[in-house]
Design an enzyme around this catalytic site. Structure first.
Site, PDB file in Angstrom:
ATOM      1  CG  HIS A  35      -2.008  -1.146   0.984  1.00 55.45           C
ATOM      2  ND1 HIS A  35      -2.224  -2.134   1.924  1.00 55.45           N
ATOM      3  CD2 HIS A  35      -2.808  -1.440  -0.074  1.00 55.45           C
ATOM      4  CE1 HIS A  35      -3.132  -2.980   1.450  1.00 55.45           C
ATOM      5  NE2 HIS A  35      -3.497  -2.586   0.250  1.00 55.45           N
TER       6      HIS A  35
ATOM      7  CD  GLU B 255     -13.692  -5.063  -4.616  1.00 56.23           C
ATOM      8  OE1 GLU B 255     -12.497  -4.820  -4.442  1.00 56.23           O
ATOM      9  OE2 GLU B 255     -14.120  -6.097  -5.173  1.00 56.23           O
TER      10      GLU B 255
ATOM     11  CG  ASP C 189     -16.276  -4.907 -14.575  1.00 57.64           C
ATOM     12  OD1 ASP C 189     -15.114  -4.507 -14.341  1.00 57.64           O
ATOM     13  OD2 ASP C 189     -16.534  -5.802 -15.404  1.00 57.64           O
ATOM     14  N   GLY C 190     -14.928  -2.220 -12.583  1.00 53.42           N
ATOM     15  CA  GLY C 190     -14.078  -1.071 -12.888  1.00 53.42           C
ATOM     16  C   GLY C 190     -13.939  -0.838 -14.382  1.00 53.42           C
TER      17      GLY C 190
ATOM     18  CG  ASP D 202      -5.145  -2.570  -4.657  1.00 54.02           C
ATOM     19  OD1 ASP D 202      -4.742  -3.725  -4.829  1.00 54.02           O
ATOM     20  OD2 ASP D 202      -5.260  -2.054  -3.533  1.00 54.02           O
TER      21      ASP D 202
HETATM   22  N1  SAM Z   1      -3.330  -6.216  -3.214  1.00 58.20           N
HETATM   23  C1  SAM Z   1      -3.930  -7.289  -3.867  1.00 58.20           C
HETATM   24  C2  SAM Z   1      -3.058  -8.130  -4.765  1.00 58.20           C
HETATM   25  O1  SAM Z   1      -2.303  -7.627  -5.599  1.00 58.20           O
HETATM   26  O2  SAM Z   1      -3.155  -9.335  -4.638  1.00 58.20           O
HETATM   27  C3  SAM Z   1      -5.221  -6.919  -4.461  1.00 58.20           C
HETATM   28  C4  SAM Z   1      -6.187  -6.809  -3.347  1.00 58.20           C
HETATM   29  S1  SAM Z   1      -7.775  -6.260  -3.647  1.00 58.20           S
HETATM   30  C5  SAM Z   1      -8.580  -7.248  -2.419  1.00 58.20           C
HETATM   31  C6  SAM Z   1      -8.250  -6.788  -5.241  1.00 58.20           C
HETATM   32  C7  SAM Z   1      -9.735  -6.518  -5.479  1.00 58.20           C
HETATM   33  O3  SAM Z   1      -9.978  -6.293  -6.868  1.00 58.20           O
HETATM   34  C8  SAM Z   1     -10.650  -7.665  -5.056  1.00 58.20           C
HETATM   35  O4  SAM Z   1     -11.380  -7.286  -3.926  1.00 58.20           O
HETATM   36  C9  SAM Z   1     -11.548  -7.898  -6.279  1.00 58.20           C
HETATM   37  O5  SAM Z   1     -12.893  -8.128  -5.947  1.00 58.20           O
HETATM   38  C10 SAM Z   1     -11.357  -6.589  -7.046  1.00 58.20           C
HETATM   39  N2  SAM Z   1     -11.648  -6.688  -8.478  1.00 58.20           N
HETATM   40  C11 SAM Z   1     -11.336  -7.713  -9.320  1.00 58.20           C
HETATM   41  N3  SAM Z   1     -11.802  -7.443 -10.548  1.00 58.20           N
HETATM   42  C12 SAM Z   1     -12.413  -6.232 -10.500  1.00 58.20           C
HETATM   43  C13 SAM Z   1     -13.087  -5.426 -11.460  1.00 58.20           C
HETATM   44  N4  SAM Z   1     -13.223  -5.839 -12.725  1.00 58.20           N
HETATM   45  N5  SAM Z   1     -13.567  -4.228 -11.061  1.00 58.20           N
HETATM   46  C14 SAM Z   1     -13.416  -3.805  -9.782  1.00 58.20           C
HETATM   47  N6  SAM Z   1     -12.815  -4.536  -8.830  1.00 58.20           N
HETATM   48  C15 SAM Z   1     -12.307  -5.732  -9.181  1.00 58.20           C
END
Ligand code: SAM
Length: 284
Positions: A62, A106, A137-138, A155
């Site tokens: 972070h 998220e 969805d991002g 992230d």
């Molecule tokens: N720091 C971590 C790593 O590199 O392993 C990432 C942690 S964070 C918990 C990743 C997040 O991205 C997850 O909670 C997941 O639900 C989210 N995520 C995955 N695909 C996504 C998307 N298309 N749009 C938004 N969020 C997404």
């Protein structure tokens, strides 16, 4: 009886942590979510069996995903964070009083709910008044944005399952459009050490390089990620993370950080030769 969490990093390599207590298991619309407690790493979160965050080493990830762009452009006011359900990225961003707005997108609300309960250390600033949470969805969110953000931080999970779209050319192109003229894109960029991860890393780099004028990669040591060696991408229309770094300005903020400092900032862009080769030769 001993209980161990094991993640397969390659067909021939496994990484294990001794579990003191399983704390949570659930299946969301998008992924399987588990939380464990361990003596060595404290609580840790896995998604579809893959390590996302541990209480012990989350500060490295972070710090590096947030302070590198913030020290490059201290005038950043409007930030988009994609993924980041554990809240650690938002926590670090909220330390800057100069930031006015943080949109966090998220896909999986259940991740945020679980992290609020089991990871107060990272989720503690999700209710900051500057934070707006969107559960979608991002990839879709960013499509409709134009000339809006000073900084976008991706992230995400790895490039399969819900995270797949966040490694596509379409997504990076939309991030470019969503950024202001001096905008910065930082993304978790996978790792260069094991072959499968290295391929994802190369693909991401190639796609970003085709779109942004400045496209750099920097590194950090993250003990619980595959090989313990992780990369981040820094892309921008104008800023260079080394020549535009204003060390004095960042140091005068007096932020206390456990990993990041401006020497680490500069040093993290000095990459080993095999990584440089992989980046130069990045192809589809
Ligand atoms: N720091 C971590 C790593 O590199 O392993 C990432 C942690 S964070 C918990 C990743 C997040 O991205 C997850 O909670 C997941 O639900 C989210 N995520 C995955 N695909 C996504 C998307 N298309 N749009 C938004 N969020 C997404």
């Amino acid at each position: 009886m001993e209980l161990w969490y094991t993640e397969q990093h390659t067909d021939n390599v496994r990484f294990s942590i001794k579990v003191d207590k399983p704390l949570y298991s659930g299946q969301s619309e998008f992924q399987r979510i588990d939380v464990f407690n361990s003596k060595e790493f404290g609580n840790f979160l896995t998604l579809d069996g893959l390590m996302m965050v541990t209480e012990k080493d989350e500060f490295i990830y972070h710090d590096m995903i947030v302070h590198v762009p913030m020290a490059t452009n201290p005038k950043i006011k409007n930030v988009l964070v994609i993924g980041a359900g554990d809240g650690g990225t938002v926590r670090e961003l909220t330390r800057y009083s100069t930031i006015e707005n943080i949109d966090m997108v998220e896909i999986d609300k259940m991740v945020v709910d679980v992290c609020r309960e089991y990871f107060p250390q990272t989720a503690c600033k999700l209710d900051d008044p500057r934070v707006r949470l969107y559960f979608e969805d991002g990839l879709k969110f960013v499509r409709s944005k134009e000339n809006t953000y000073d900084l976008i931080i991706v992230d995400s999970t790895d490039p399969f399952g819900p995270g797949e779209g966040l490694f596509t050319k379409e997504f990076y192109g939309n991030c470019y459009k969503a950024l202001k003229d001096d905008g910065i894109l930082v993304n978790q960029h996978e790792s260069s050490y094991y072959e499968e991860y290295a391929k994802s890393m190369q693909r991401a780099h190639k796609r970003i390089r085709e779109i942004f004028t400045t496209c750099r990669v920097y590194q950090a040591h993250i003990p619980t990620y595959p090989s313990g060696y992780w990369l981040f991408g820094f892309a921008s229309k104008t800023y260079d993370p080394l020549t535009d770094l204003d060390e004095q300005a960042w140091n005068s903020l007096g932020l206390k950080t456990k990993y990041y400092n401006t020497d680490i900032h500069k040093g993290s862009f000095a990459l080993p030769n095999y990584v440089l080769d992989l980046l130069v030769n990045a192809g589809e």
